[in-house]
Design a protein around this motif. Structure first.
Motif, PDB file in Angstrom:
ATOM      1  N   ALA A  65     -18.292  -5.439 -20.416  1.00  0.00           N
ATOM      2  CA  ALA A  65     -19.682  -5.439 -20.896  1.00  0.00           C
ATOM      3  C   ALA A  65     -20.181  -4.037 -21.247  1.00  0.00           C
ATOM      4  CB  ALA A  65     -20.602  -6.058 -19.849  1.00  0.00           C
ATOM      5  N   GLY A  66     -19.506  -3.000 -20.726  1.00  0.00           N
ATOM      6  CA  GLY A  66     -19.918  -1.634 -21.045  1.00  0.00           C
ATOM      7  C   GLY A  66     -20.505  -0.862 -19.871  1.00  0.00           C
ATOM      8  N   LYS A  67     -20.395  -1.409 -18.675  1.00  0.00           N
ATOM      9  CA  LYS A  67     -21.021  -0.776 -17.505  1.00  0.00           C
ATOM     10  C   LYS A  67     -20.412   0.601 -17.209  1.00  0.00           C
ATOM     11  CE  LYS A  67     -19.799  -4.272 -14.892  1.00  0.00           C
ATOM     12  NZ  LYS A  67     -19.019  -5.089 -15.860  1.00  0.00           N
ATOM     13  N   THR A  68     -19.075   0.636 -17.154  1.00  0.00           N
ATOM     14  CA  THR A  68     -18.413   1.910 -16.853  1.00  0.00           C
ATOM     15  C   THR A  68     -18.639   2.914 -17.985  1.00  0.00           C
ATOM     16  OG1 THR A  68     -16.766   0.835 -15.445  1.00  0.00           O
ATOM     17  CG2 THR A  68     -16.165   2.983 -16.366  1.00  0.00           C
ATOM     18  N   THR A  69     -18.607   2.425 -19.213  1.00  0.00           N
ATOM     19  CA  THR A  69     -18.838   3.325 -20.354  1.00  0.00           C
ATOM     20  C   THR A  69     -20.254   3.913 -20.297  1.00  0.00           C
ATOM     21  OG1 THR A  69     -17.306   2.028 -21.701  1.00  0.00           O
ATOM     22  CG2 THR A  69     -18.816   3.487 -22.879  1.00  0.00           C
TER      23      THR A  69
ATOM     24  N   LEU B 164     -15.553  -0.321 -32.198  1.00  0.00           N
ATOM     25  CA  LEU B 164     -16.067  -1.077 -31.050  1.00  0.00           C
ATOM     26  C   LEU B 164     -17.345  -0.443 -30.482  1.00  0.00           C
ATOM     27  CD1 LEU B 164     -15.460  -3.342 -28.814  1.00  0.00           C
ATOM     28  CD2 LEU B 164     -14.612  -1.406 -27.485  1.00  0.00           C
TER      29      LEU B 164
ATOM     30  N   PRO C  57     -20.315  -9.143 -17.320  1.00  0.00           N
ATOM     31  CA  PRO C  57     -18.891  -9.481 -17.304  1.00  0.00           C
ATOM     32  C   PRO C  57     -18.001  -8.253 -17.502  1.00  0.00           C
ATOM     33  CG  PRO C  57     -20.067 -10.669 -19.069  1.00  0.00           C
ATOM     34  CD  PRO C  57     -21.051  -9.776 -18.415  1.00  0.00           C
ATOM     35  N   ASN C  58     -16.725  -8.397 -17.217  1.00  0.00           N
ATOM     36  CA  ASN C  58     -15.771  -7.323 -17.505  1.00  0.00           C
ATOM     37  C   ASN C  58     -15.830  -6.991 -18.988  1.00  0.00           C
ATOM     38  OD1 ASN C  58     -14.651  -6.818 -14.987  1.00  0.00           O
ATOM     39  ND2 ASN C  58     -13.299  -8.592 -15.143  1.00  0.00           N
TER      40      ASN C  58
ATOM     41  N   TYR D 156     -18.508  11.076 -21.559  1.00  0.00           N
ATOM     42  CA  TYR D 156     -18.624  10.865 -23.008  1.00  0.00           C
ATOM     43  C   TYR D 156     -19.965  11.378 -23.481  1.00  0.00           C
ATOM     44  CZ  TYR D 156     -15.043   7.262 -22.153  1.00  0.00           C
ATOM     45  OH  TYR D 156     -13.940   6.572 -21.761  1.00  0.00           O
TER      46      TYR D 156
ATOM     47  N   PHE E  25     -16.419   3.293 -29.700  1.00  0.00           N
ATOM     48  CA  PHE E  25     -15.017   3.727 -29.731  1.00  0.00           C
ATOM     49  C   PHE E  25     -14.457   3.185 -31.036  1.00  0.00           C
ATOM     50  CE2 PHE E  25     -15.777   3.205 -25.077  1.00  0.00           C
ATOM     51  CZ  PHE E  25     -15.604   4.529 -24.699  1.00  0.00           C
TER      52      PHE E  25
ATOM     53  N   ALA F 273     -19.191  -0.212 -27.551  1.00  0.00           N
ATOM     54  CA  ALA F 273     -19.051  -0.512 -26.115  1.00  0.00           C
ATOM     55  C   ALA F 273     -20.404  -0.546 -25.430  1.00  0.00           C
ATOM     56  CB  ALA F 273     -18.145   0.527 -25.461  1.00  0.00           C
TER      57      ALA F 273
HETATM   58  N1  LIG Z   1     -11.912   5.101 -23.763  1.00  0.00           N
HETATM   59  C1  LIG Z   1     -12.023   3.934 -24.416  1.00  0.00           C
HETATM   60  N2  LIG Z   1     -11.504   3.769 -25.643  1.00  0.00           N
HETATM   61  C2  LIG Z   1     -11.635   2.604 -26.307  1.00  0.00           C
HETATM   62  N3  LIG Z   1     -12.267   1.517 -25.829  1.00  0.00           N
HETATM   63  C3  LIG Z   1     -12.790   1.614 -24.602  1.00  0.00           C
HETATM   64  C4  LIG Z   1     -12.694   2.800 -23.825  1.00  0.00           C
HETATM   65  N4  LIG Z   1     -13.324   2.604 -22.635  1.00  0.00           N
HETATM   66  C5  LIG Z   1     -13.779   1.342 -22.662  1.00  0.00           C
HETATM   67  N5  LIG Z   1     -13.462   0.733 -23.840  1.00  0.00           N
HETATM   68  C6  LIG Z   1     -13.854  -0.620 -24.246  1.00  0.00           C
HETATM   69  O1  LIG Z   1     -15.268  -0.681 -24.158  1.00  0.00           O
HETATM   70  C7  LIG Z   1     -15.709  -1.931 -23.665  1.00  0.00           C
HETATM   71  C8  LIG Z   1     -16.530  -1.727 -22.414  1.00  0.00           C
HETATM   72  O2  LIG Z   1     -15.648  -1.350 -21.354  1.00  0.00           O
HETATM   73  P1  LIG Z   1     -16.169  -0.917 -19.925  1.00  0.00           P
HETATM   74  O3  LIG Z   1     -17.260   0.057 -20.093  1.00  0.00           O
HETATM   75  O4  LIG Z   1     -14.992  -0.503 -19.131  1.00  0.00           O
HETATM   76  O5  LIG Z   1     -16.757  -2.293 -19.367  1.00  0.00           O
HETATM   77  P2  LIG Z   1     -17.117  -2.734 -17.870  1.00  0.00           P
HETATM   78  O6  LIG Z   1     -17.121  -1.522 -17.008  1.00  0.00           O
HETATM   79  O7  LIG Z   1     -18.439  -3.411 -17.989  1.00  0.00           O
HETATM   80  O8  LIG Z   1     -16.050  -3.723 -17.466  1.00  0.00           O
HETATM   81  C9  LIG Z   1     -14.445  -2.771 -23.471  1.00  0.00           C
HETATM   82  O9  LIG Z   1     -14.244  -3.548 -24.627  1.00  0.00           O
HETATM   83  C10 LIG Z   1     -13.372  -1.719 -23.322  1.00  0.00           C
HETATM   84  O10 LIG Z   1     -12.116  -2.228 -23.708  1.00  0.00           O
END
Ligand SMILES: Nc1ncnc2c1ncn2[C@@H]1O[C@H](COP(=O)(O)OP(=O)(O)O)[C@@H](O)[C@H]1O
Ligand SMILES: [Mg+2]
Length: 245
Positions: free
Chosen positions: A40-44, A16, A37-38, A53, A13, A18
């Motif tokens: 970490a990139g799991k949801t991404t 960053l 950890p929160n 994405y 992103f 992710a």
């Molecule tokens: N749509 C987005 N745009 C910019 N940064 C993002 C977006 N989605 C997630 N991030 C960033 O990417 C990183 C990974 O986030 P995320 O995948 O939500 O982690 P997790 O699910 O492990 O907590 C974090 O730093 C978050 O702030």
């Protein structure tokens, strides 16, 4: 048989990173735990796999088909569905109707087979007594089951669960664990993202660990909890709760 394979997947992103060069595979009938950890990139990573994405680089294969950059509804038809960290059922519809939407749209079934499938899935996740309640009126643990049911109803053989047990009490967690085992035994493969270590340890065949977007460990549950890098990055504060479990 491999049902899902990620090869060097990265997602940026802006500046960053992710997700960084993450590779892993999910075998048919397996439950893979994913922790970290929160942030970490799991949801991404899930969103890359599901097609929300397009990864900046890397390849994703679902049931042997290259789905990299494919739209979510197409990936779903190839066999992959996700539950959200944030639940978003159609609150004006009943539980039954919500699950039916999964079968009709996600699974592209006709009304007859879709209704039959919906009944089966509602039974599988233990939603019978709520089937004709409005989904806006049901308590959180039931909504979690509804999320599962909607994903299963699509007919996908791979399910990605993003913190599906968040907010549940210990008894509700035990029930949810039994349901996940039933889902696996019905022939699905699952990736389970969960912070509750008792859940991850109790249900995962293997675990992968993300930290700052990178995979820092992979292995059997007992290997991962004893891994120095994992303890340092994530488990430090969680180990005491693990010993209790
Ligand atoms: N749509 C987005 N745009 C910019 N940064 C993002 C977006 N989605 C997630 N991030 C960033 O990417 C990183 C990974 O986030 P995320 O995948 O939500 O982690 P997790 O699910 O492990 O907590 C974090 O730093 C978050 O702030
Ligand atoms: Mg997340």
């Amino acid at each position: 048989m491999t049902s899902l394979e990620c090869k060097k997947v990265s997602m940026k992103f802006g500046a960053l990173a992710a997700v960084q060069m993450v590779s892993f595979s999910l075998n048919s009938g397996e439950i893979l735990g994913m922790i970290g950890p929160n942030g970490a990139g799991k949801t991404t990573l899930f969103n890359c796999v599901i097609g929300v994405y397009r990864p900046t680089s890397g390849k994703i294969y679902v049931n042997g088909i290259d789905v990299t950059g494919m739209k979510p509804h197409k990936v779903c038809r190839i066999g992959l569905a996700k539950t959200s960290q944030i639940m978003e059922p159609f609150t004006g519809m009943t539980v039954f109707e919500n699950v039916l939407v999964g079968a009709l749209h996600g699974g592209r079934m006709k009304m007859g087979p879709a209704s039959y499938k919906t009944e089966q899935v509602i039974e599988l996740v233990g939603l019978n007594e709520y089937a004709y309640k409005l989904s806006g009126s049901i308590p959180v643990p039931v909504r979690r089951r509804l999320e599962l049911a909607r994903a299963i109803a699509t007919g996908a053989n791979i399910l990605l669960l993003d913190e599906n047990m968040a907010g549940l009490n210990p008894h509700e967690i035990d029930e949810a664990l039994e349901i996940l085992k039933k889902i696996r035994d019905s022939g699905k493969s699952l990736i389970v993202v969960e912070h509750i270590m008792r859940v991850v340890m109790g249900i995962s065949d293997r675990i992968i660990v993300l930290n700052y977007g990178s995979k820092i460990a992979e292995g059997l549950p007992e290997e991962v909890v004893n891994n120095e890098a994992v303890i340092k990055a994530y488990l430090g504060e969680k180990l005491s709760s693990l010993k209790v479990a």
